[in-house]
Design an enzyme around this catalytic site. Structure first.
Site, short mmCIF file in Angstrom:
data_model
loop_
_atom_site.label_atom_id
_atom_site.label_comp_id
_atom_site.label_asym_id
_atom_site.label_seq_id
_atom_site.Cartn_x
_atom_site.Cartn_y
_atom_site.Cartn_z
N LYS A 72 -15.38 22.86 -98.99
CA LYS A 72 -15.51 24.32 -98.96
C LYS A 72 -14.45 25.01 -98.10
O LYS A 72 -14.04 26.12 -98.41
CB LYS A 72 -16.89 24.71 -98.41
CG LYS A 72 -18.04 24.49 -99.37
CD LYS A 72 -19.31 25.05 -98.76
CE LYS A 72 -20.52 24.78 -99.60
NZ LYS A 72 -21.70 25.49 -99.12
N ASP B 31 -23.23 31.90 -100.69
CA ASP B 31 -24.33 31.40 -99.84
C ASP B 31 -24.98 32.51 -99.02
O ASP B 31 -26.20 32.53 -98.85
CB ASP B 31 -23.82 30.31 -98.89
CG ASP B 31 -23.52 29.01 -99.61
OD1 ASP B 31 -24.15 28.74 -100.64
OD2 ASP B 31 -22.64 28.26 -99.13
#
Ligand code: ATR
Length: 290
Positions: free
Chosen positions: A68, A101
């Site tokens: 990520k 997220d």
């Protein structure tokens, strides 16, 4: 039929629930020309792990652990991804990187009727997951405190979110201090309690668990963590992290397809897959014992 391909890169990805979740949404919407698959990409070939799917017509990718942060260098991260310091969704059509997220957890807390604005919210952890959660909750108006095993990491998180996103006023505490802080919500962003360490809790033994708080555990394997059990035993409400997973996925889905998917379908598919793996794990354990 030509497939509109999307997928996930990570290392490993074998246990990911994302393919099941997204393919269930494609099926529910009759999008039979779409397919989501998972690719295990070792960190040293990450560049090719992005390039090859793009060369083969993929529309976009989800990105998970451990890529990520590294993917930030290979795409154009948007303002939210830059502030969080991580990308979980790539769109090859404009080479952009998003992080869904933060909105994923805020949406799931709202869907569960958990108040956020002006609430005292304790975050356990200061890693990648905590960063997105702190960003999302701060933007939604929570008063935040962080407890982390490694204090310097929590200090870095606070100073980076201050400089990158102008987020101020986050307190750093010990767990003992947090116990008396009076929060209404605790969000576990550590990996403590994750399968197979199902009896471990980030709320360490000996310290009384606060009465009547809500716990949101971003860990969803197992569905009922030790921390969630501690919370319920003290009259609180416990919510597992599968909803956050489904909602961050739904937000990625919308980026690629332009369509808002049925979150309940994604959630049910993830839940069923999780129960299946738990069942086959138990059956395997019985076989081993025999
Ligand atoms: P993720 O991307 O899932 O957030 P991470 O960046 O590795 O993963 O962060 C893991 C978090 O869990 C960190 O807050 C870590 O604490 P440290 O910063 O002290 O490493 C926390 N964590 C992991 N194992 C832990 C343990 N046994 N006890 C307490 N905290 C733990």
């Amino acid at each position: 039929m030509t497939k509109n391909r999307v997928g996930l890169i990570g290392f490993p990805v074998e246990h990911s629930l994302s393919p099941v979740m997204h393919n269930a949404a494609f099926a529910a919407l009759g999008m039979s020309d779409w397919l989501y698959d998972a690719m295990s990409i070792p960190p040293d070939i990450l560049r090719y792990g992005l390039q090859e799917p793009r060369n083969h017509g993929y529309i976009g990718l989800n990105v998970t652990v451990p890529h990520k942060e590294a993917v930030m260098e290979l795409v154009r991260p948007d303002a939210i991804a830059r502030a969080i310091g991580a990308v979980n969704t790539v769109d090859f059509r404009n080479n952009s990187g998003a992080n869904t997220d933060a909105d994923g957890i805020v949406e799931d807390l709202r869907a569960n009727g958990v108040p956020i604005a002006d609430q005292q919210v304790l975050i356990l952890g200061a890693g990648g997951a905590a960063r997105a959660v702190v960003y999302g909750l701060a933007r939604a108006g929570a008063n935040l405190a962080i407890v982390n095993r490694t204090k310097s990491r929590a200090e870095r998180l606070v100073s980076e979110l201050r400089s990158a996103a102008g987020i101020d006023g986050i307190a750093l505490m010990t767990l003992e201090e947090a116990a008396d802080w009076g929060m209404s919500l605790i969000i576990n962003c550590t990996s403590v309690g994750l399968h197979p360490h199902v009896n471990q809790s980030p709320w360490t033994h000996g310290l009384p668990f606060p009465q009547g708080v809500t716990v949101y555990d971003t860990v969803y394997r197992p569905a009922n963590t030790a921390l969630m059990r501690q919370c319920v035993a003290r009259g609180g409400r416990a919510i597992g992290g599968l909803g956050m997973l489904a909602r961050q996925g739904a937000l990625s889905f919308k980026i690629w397809t332009g369509v808002a998917p049925p979150v309940d379908v994604m959630l049910r598919a993830a839940q069923a897959a999780l129960e299946n793996t738990a069942r086959s794990r138990d059956e395997n354990q019985i076989e081993v014992k025999d």
